[in-house]
Design a protein around this motif. Sequence first.
Motif, mmCIF file in Angstrom:
data_model
loop_
_atom_site.group_PDB
_atom_site.id
_atom_site.type_symbol
_atom_site.label_atom_id
_atom_site.label_comp_id
_atom_site.label_asym_id
_atom_site.label_seq_id
_atom_site.Cartn_x
_atom_site.Cartn_y
_atom_site.Cartn_z
ATOM 1 N N UNK A 56 -84.289 -16.619 23.045
ATOM 2 C CA UNK A 56 -82.975 -16.396 22.435
ATOM 3 C C UNK A 56 -82.350 -15.097 23.142
ATOM 4 N N UNK A 57 -83.005 -14.621 23.571
ATOM 5 C CA UNK A 57 -82.608 -13.217 24.344
ATOM 6 C C UNK A 57 -81.986 -13.727 25.892
ATOM 7 N N UNK A 58 -82.845 -14.616 26.359
ATOM 8 C CA UNK A 58 -82.370 -15.240 27.521
ATOM 9 C C UNK A 58 -81.126 -15.994 27.361
ATOM 10 N N UNK A 59 -80.830 -16.739 26.274
ATOM 11 C CA UNK A 59 -79.868 -17.504 26.140
ATOM 12 C C UNK A 59 -78.363 -16.449 25.766
ATOM 13 N N UNK A 60 -78.787 -15.475 25.299
ATOM 14 C CA UNK A 60 -77.852 -14.312 25.156
ATOM 15 C C UNK A 60 -76.914 -14.723 23.988
ATOM 16 N N UNK A 61 -77.285 -15.180 23.079
ATOM 17 C CA UNK A 61 -76.547 -15.443 21.734
ATOM 18 C C UNK A 61 -77.077 -14.261 20.689
ATOM 19 N N UNK A 62 -76.272 -13.602 20.417
ATOM 20 C CA UNK A 62 -76.452 -12.544 19.358
ATOM 21 C C UNK A 62 -76.170 -12.752 17.909
ATOM 22 N N UNK A 63 -75.689 -13.961 17.685
ATOM 23 C CA UNK A 63 -75.360 -14.215 16.541
ATOM 24 C C UNK A 63 -76.386 -15.199 15.881
ATOM 25 N N UNK A 64 -77.745 -14.691 16.114
ATOM 26 C CA UNK A 64 -78.854 -15.262 15.649
ATOM 27 C C UNK A 64 -80.017 -14.391 15.037
ATOM 28 N N UNK A 65 -80.252 -14.824 13.690
ATOM 29 C CA UNK A 65 -81.036 -13.906 12.763
ATOM 30 C C UNK A 65 -82.609 -14.561 12.769
ATOM 31 N N UNK A 66 -83.428 -13.604 13.194
ATOM 32 C CA UNK A 66 -84.829 -14.491 12.989
ATOM 33 C C UNK A 66 -85.313 -13.684 11.770
ATOM 34 N N UNK A 67 -85.821 -14.511 10.865
ATOM 35 C CA UNK A 67 -86.635 -14.029 9.759
ATOM 36 C C UNK A 67 -88.107 -14.429 9.610
ATOM 37 N N UNK A 68 -88.946 -13.861 8.731
ATOM 38 C CA UNK A 68 -90.366 -14.320 8.634
ATOM 39 C C UNK A 68 -90.435 -14.746 7.152
ATOM 40 N N UNK B 156 -84.375 1.221 12.053
ATOM 41 C CA UNK B 156 -83.173 0.373 11.530
ATOM 42 C C UNK B 156 -81.931 1.300 11.603
ATOM 43 N N UNK B 157 -82.012 2.534 11.517
ATOM 44 C CA UNK B 157 -81.020 3.599 11.730
ATOM 45 C C UNK B 157 -80.649 3.608 13.140
ATOM 46 N N UNK B 158 -81.219 3.412 14.175
ATOM 47 C CA UNK B 158 -81.050 3.304 15.380
ATOM 48 C C UNK B 158 -80.221 1.832 15.915
ATOM 49 N N UNK B 159 -80.978 0.824 15.536
ATOM 50 C CA UNK B 159 -80.874 -0.490 15.894
ATOM 51 C C UNK B 159 -80.043 -1.387 15.092
ATOM 52 N N UNK B 160 -79.806 -0.757 13.632
ATOM 53 C CA UNK B 160 -79.210 -1.861 12.835
ATOM 54 C C UNK B 160 -80.203 -2.935 12.422
ATOM 55 N N UNK B 161 -79.552 -3.912 11.826
ATOM 56 C CA UNK B 161 -80.262 -5.105 11.287
ATOM 57 C C UNK B 161 -81.488 -5.606 12.105
ATOM 58 N N UNK B 162 -82.757 -5.267 11.917
ATOM 59 C CA UNK B 162 -83.809 -5.565 12.898
ATOM 60 C C UNK B 162 -84.155 -7.179 13.026
ATOM 61 N N UNK B 163 -83.423 -7.923 12.117
ATOM 62 C CA UNK B 163 -83.850 -9.272 12.315
ATOM 63 C C UNK B 163 -82.791 -10.172 13.443
ATOM 64 N N UNK B 164 -81.558 -9.162 13.804
ATOM 65 C CA UNK B 164 -80.698 -9.770 14.751
ATOM 66 C C UNK B 164 -81.430 -9.673 15.902
ATOM 67 N N UNK B 165 -81.388 -10.939 16.776
ATOM 68 C CA UNK B 165 -82.174 -11.069 18.020
ATOM 69 C C UNK B 165 -81.712 -9.814 19.210
ATOM 70 N N UNK B 166 -80.850 -9.485 19.139
ATOM 71 C CA UNK B 166 -80.563 -8.211 20.085
ATOM 72 C C UNK B 166 -81.314 -7.090 19.832
ATOM 73 N N UNK B 167 -81.109 -6.774 18.534
ATOM 74 C CA UNK B 167 -82.113 -5.374 17.934
ATOM 75 C C UNK B 167 -83.351 -5.515 17.939
ATOM 76 N N UNK B 168 -84.005 -6.734 17.647
ATOM 77 C CA UNK B 168 -85.322 -7.006 17.733
ATOM 78 C C UNK B 168 -85.983 -7.169 19.084
#
Lengths: 130, 190
Positions: A56-68, B156-168
């Motif tokens: 997902x990082x490679x694809x560069x789409x930031x509108x993705x949420x990953x949950x467990x 979380x304070x630095x990166x915001x929502x940790x579940x977002x791909x860029x932050x993670x």
Amino acid sequence: MSKMTLEDLRKLRETKKLEASQRDTDGKETLVIVGMGTCGIAAGAKEVLDVMLGELKKVGNDNVIIRQAGCMGLCHVEPTVEVRTPGMPDTIYGKVDATVAQKIVHQHIVDGHLVNKHVYDKPAADIIKQ
Amino acid sequence: MHFSLCDCILDLVQNSVEAKAQEIRLILKQSEDSFIVCIDDDGRGMTEQELKAATDPFYTDGKKHIHRKVGLGLPFLIQTVSMTEGRFDIQSEKEKGTSINIEFNFKNIDTPPLGDVISLLYQVMCFDGSFNLIVERSYIDDRGTDSYKVDRKEMQEILGDLSRVSSLSLLKDFIISQEEELKTSWSSTS
């Protein structure tokens, strides 16, 4: 790479934020849920999440949420990944390994085609709310 | 059974999160011979009977999965530790929290491999929920200790929502850099 300080991390975050705001996204979010119960972990869910994040990082789409999530009642086909993305039906994939995880990112999330042989969308009977 | 020690630990931290803990502390102390893991939480805890039952693979409270007859998280861990001459201790108090102390024995050939500490650490950070989690990771040898700390609230304070791909992915990069530094100092001292 020298040791990253919290200040470095903060700066990186600001740059990423700027990049994301310049990119043209329509504000629609994709949600990826990886099953991380005992069953999922034993079957290799940690590696799957790792590969998903990398792709997902490679694809560069930031509108993705990953949950467990915990166990979703599909222990026999773990590791499982649920994908909810605009324009596609909500899908639960089973028997996901590194290769399938890559396919889910490129084929399902980016191109909008199901990864057919791994669709297991019916949760087991013991988890369906009566 | 879980493939690696990190898989066991991920499972245990998930228990703490599911027990509605607000403060979780995870300590990982590694040396050449052993890997000491402590997990302390202030979650809902267990009574003496519940605690006894939790270590039995054929017990489950049946609330999460109504037809299921097994609960394997803790039994897997106990099996791993007991067959490799490690140490395992669990203390729990109802409504107060649970505390687990484990020592894995690297000297025993049947001890599972350590596994991937980096993915373990970023993955425990992005579990869903408002809890705080402080990880203290250290490496000890006869010349001393080197360590680093990751605090979920701070991240979380630095990166915001940790579940977002860029932050993670930034969180993962951060942990990689801490872990590399730890490894550099081991190799330079040995």
